[in-house]
Design a protein around this motif. Sequence first.
Motif, PDB file in Angstrom:
ATOM      1  N   CYS A  19       0.827  -1.211   0.000  1.00 17.41           N
ATOM      2  CA  CYS A  19       0.000   0.000   0.000  1.00 17.41           C
ATOM      3  C   CYS A  19       0.862   1.263   0.000  1.00 17.41           C
ATOM      4  CB  CYS A  19      -0.929   0.002   1.216  1.00 17.41           C
ATOM      5  SG  CYS A  19      -2.223  -1.256   1.157  1.00 17.41           S
ATOM      6  N   ALA A  20       1.947   1.238   0.791  1.00  8.99           N
ATOM      7  CA  ALA A  20       2.830   2.403   0.850  1.00  8.99           C
ATOM      8  C   ALA A  20       3.523   2.632  -0.492  1.00  8.99           C
ATOM      9  CB  ALA A  20       3.869   2.202   1.949  1.00  8.99           C
ATOM     10  N   PHE A  21       3.960   1.549  -1.133  1.00 10.53           N
ATOM     11  CA  PHE A  21       4.627   1.676  -2.440  1.00 10.53           C
ATOM     12  C   PHE A  21       3.663   2.217  -3.484  1.00 10.53           C
ATOM     13  CE2 PHE A  21       5.707  -0.191  -6.593  1.00 10.53           C
ATOM     14  CZ  PHE A  21       6.953   0.370  -6.772  1.00 10.53           C
ATOM     15  N   ALA A  22       2.433   1.695  -3.494  1.00 11.17           N
ATOM     16  CA  ALA A  22       1.430   2.170  -4.455  1.00 11.17           C
ATOM     17  C   ALA A  22       1.126   3.651  -4.236  1.00 11.17           C
ATOM     18  CB  ALA A  22       0.156   1.340  -4.334  1.00 11.17           C
ATOM     19  N   THR A  23       1.094   4.054  -2.978  1.00  8.06           N
ATOM     20  CA  THR A  23       0.840   5.460  -2.656  1.00  8.06           C
ATOM     21  C   THR A  23       1.962   6.349  -3.178  1.00  8.06           C
ATOM     22  OG1 THR A  23      -0.406   4.839  -0.678  1.00  8.06           O
ATOM     23  CG2 THR A  23       0.445   7.083  -0.777  1.00  8.06           C
ATOM     24  N   LEU A  24       3.200   5.903  -3.009  1.00  5.99           N
ATOM     25  CA  LEU A  24       4.345   6.680  -3.503  1.00  5.99           C
ATOM     26  C   LEU A  24       4.327   6.809  -5.025  1.00  5.99           C
ATOM     27  CD1 LEU A  24       7.214   5.313  -1.228  1.00  5.99           C
ATOM     28  CD2 LEU A  24       6.183   7.600  -1.168  1.00  5.99           C
ATOM     29  N   VAL A  25       3.955   5.727  -5.702  1.00  8.66           N
ATOM     30  CA  VAL A  25       3.880   5.764  -7.167  1.00  8.66           C
ATOM     31  C   VAL A  25       2.816   6.756  -7.617  1.00  8.66           C
ATOM     32  CG1 VAL A  25       3.277   4.434  -9.223  1.00  8.66           C
ATOM     33  CG2 VAL A  25       4.760   3.431  -7.476  1.00  8.66           C
ATOM     34  N   LEU A  26       1.652   6.693  -6.979  1.00  5.20           N
ATOM     35  CA  LEU A  26       0.566   7.611  -7.331  1.00  5.20           C
ATOM     36  C   LEU A  26       0.972   9.066  -7.077  1.00  5.20           C
ATOM     37  CD1 LEU A  26      -2.430   5.589  -5.862  1.00  5.20           C
ATOM     38  CD2 LEU A  26      -1.920   5.941  -8.296  1.00  5.20           C
ATOM     39  N   ALA A  27       1.668   9.295  -5.963  1.00  6.53           N
ATOM     40  CA  ALA A  27       2.123  10.648  -5.647  1.00  6.53           C
ATOM     41  C   ALA A  27       3.155  11.135  -6.664  1.00  6.53           C
ATOM     42  CB  ALA A  27       2.702  10.685  -4.241  1.00  6.53           C
ATOM     43  N   ALA A  28       4.057  10.221  -7.066  1.00  7.53           N
ATOM     44  CA  ALA A  28       5.082  10.587  -8.048  1.00  7.53           C
ATOM     45  C   ALA A  28       4.475  10.927  -9.403  1.00  7.53           C
ATOM     46  CB  ALA A  28       6.082   9.444  -8.190  1.00  7.53           C
ATOM     47  N   LEU A  29       3.350  10.305  -9.722  1.00  5.94           N
ATOM     48  CA  LEU A  29       2.668  10.573 -10.985  1.00  5.94           C
ATOM     49  C   LEU A  29       1.827  11.845 -10.927  1.00  5.94           C
ATOM     50  CD1 LEU A  29       1.516   6.941 -11.899  1.00  5.94           C
ATOM     51  CD2 LEU A  29       3.335   8.265 -12.988  1.00  5.94           C
ATOM     52  N   GLY A  30       1.733  12.433  -9.731  1.00  3.94           N
ATOM     53  CA  GLY A  30       0.974  13.657  -9.579  1.00  3.94           C
ATOM     54  C   GLY A  30      -0.520  13.455  -9.434  1.00  3.94           C
ATOM     55  N   TRP A  31      -0.949  12.241  -9.132  1.00  2.00           N
ATOM     56  CA  TRP A  31      -2.374  11.943  -8.960  1.00  2.00           C
ATOM     57  C   TRP A  31      -2.725  12.157  -7.488  1.00  2.00           C
ATOM     58  CZ3 TRP A  31      -2.526   6.739 -12.156  1.00  2.00           C
ATOM     59  CH2 TRP A  31      -2.237   7.039 -13.493  1.00  2.00           C
ATOM     60  N   ALA A  32      -3.105  13.347  -7.146  1.00  2.00           N
ATOM     61  CA  ALA A  32      -3.274  13.734  -5.746  1.00  2.00           C
ATOM     62  C   ALA A  32      -4.379  12.959  -5.029  1.00  2.00           C
ATOM     63  CB  ALA A  32      -3.555  15.242  -5.668  1.00  2.00           C
ATOM     64  N   ILE A  33      -5.543  12.883  -5.656  1.00  2.00           N
ATOM     65  CA  ILE A  33      -6.678  12.220  -4.984  1.00  2.00           C
ATOM     66  C   ILE A  33      -6.424  10.722  -4.806  1.00  2.00           C
ATOM     67  CG2 ILE A  33      -9.130  11.649  -5.150  1.00  2.00           C
ATOM     68  CD1 ILE A  33      -9.583  14.360  -6.416  1.00  2.00           C
ATOM     69  N   PRO A  34      -6.001   9.998  -5.860  1.00  2.00           N
ATOM     70  CA  PRO A  34      -5.667   8.583  -5.646  1.00  2.00           C
ATOM     71  C   PRO A  34      -4.547   8.391  -4.624  1.00  2.00           C
ATOM     72  CG  PRO A  34      -5.958   9.009  -7.970  1.00  2.00           C
ATOM     73  CD  PRO A  34      -5.941  10.350  -7.289  1.00  2.00           C
ATOM     74  N   ALA A  35      -3.575   9.291  -4.617  1.00  2.00           N
ATOM     75  CA  ALA A  35      -2.477   9.181  -3.653  1.00  2.00           C
ATOM     76  C   ALA A  35      -2.987   9.373  -2.229  1.00  2.00           C
ATOM     77  CB  ALA A  35      -1.395  10.209  -3.964  1.00  2.00           C
ATOM     78  N   LEU A  36      -3.929  10.299  -2.052  1.00  2.00           N
ATOM     79  CA  LEU A  36      -4.517  10.514  -0.740  1.00  2.00           C
ATOM     80  C   LEU A  36      -5.298   9.287  -0.291  1.00  2.00           C
ATOM     81  CD1 LEU A  36      -5.166  12.306   1.680  1.00  2.00           C
ATOM     82  CD2 LEU A  36      -7.083  13.270   0.365  1.00  2.00           C
ATOM     83  N   ALA A  37      -6.028   8.690  -1.234  1.00  2.00           N
ATOM     84  CA  ALA A  37      -6.765   7.464  -0.913  1.00  2.00           C
ATOM     85  C   ALA A  37      -5.793   6.348  -0.527  1.00  2.00           C
ATOM     86  CB  ALA A  37      -7.622   7.038  -2.101  1.00  2.00           C
ATOM     87  N   GLY A  38      -4.680   6.261  -1.244  1.00  2.00           N
ATOM     88  CA  GLY A  38      -3.669   5.258  -0.924  1.00  2.00           C
ATOM     89  C   GLY A  38      -3.063   5.479   0.448  1.00  2.00           C
ATOM     90  N   LEU A  39      -2.864   6.741   0.795  1.00  2.00           N
ATOM     91  CA  LEU A  39      -2.312   7.068   2.108  1.00  2.00           C
ATOM     92  C   LEU A  39      -3.272   6.654   3.217  1.00  2.00           C
ATOM     93  CD1 LEU A  39      -0.029   8.410   3.705  1.00  2.00           C
ATOM     94  CD2 LEU A  39      -1.261  10.581   3.475  1.00  2.00           C
TER      95      LEU A  39
END
Length: 226
Positions: A19-39
């Motif tokens: 989950c943490a890795f997926a969140t970092l990938v989403l954040a690196a891609l600039g997808w704020a809302i999905p990254a927040l959901a991942g967090l």
Amino acid sequence: MQKPQLPMALEGYPFILFCAFATLVLAALGWAIPALAGLLLTGFVTYFFRDPARVLPEQRDAIVCPADGKVIVVAEVDDDRFLHARAQKISIFMNVFNVHVNRVPLTGTVERVTLSPGKFYSADKDKAVLHNEFCALTLATPHRQRYAVVQIAGLIARRIVCRAEAGDRVLAGERFGLIRFGSRVDLYLPLTARIAVKVGEKVRAGETALGFLSAPTEDNREEPIA
């Protein structure tokens, strides 16, 4: 002196890291809302797999609670699956917000471990006992009193982890496994056990005394185990 350990179940690390890795990938891609959901998901998974230290009951012969949750059954039953005898049954329902690490109720020796595949009905329903996937430990105390602790999968729970094996010597309060994402634990005790909890009570694994099981006297000593 006890060795310090992280307050986290080992089985949770793959989920947390993923989950943490997926969140970092989403954040690196600039997808704020999905990254927040991942967090948020990472935080929930970390919270779910927490494994806090617990203080065992001080009373002698205490039956240590095997699971966090709410008591949904306290009854005398004819157990024809585990002890094959009349027994006292205590059922504890764990929701997704409870600690899911399971602990040994009474010091003893594991006689048998039975894993049975099955369905995944809601664990607080009666039919879950008969049809759901379960893992049952049958144990004997040093005084040859037999009891069983049964991990039952639930509607969301799809993985039962049991580290105990037949022949293991286990101690009251010792961690022996967990169930992932909402489930139930049933405890079958001798009729000589004195139950100290009621339906509806909230209990904590490794800390709440569900009752007491004294050493048998000559008048109520159980038959030797074959």
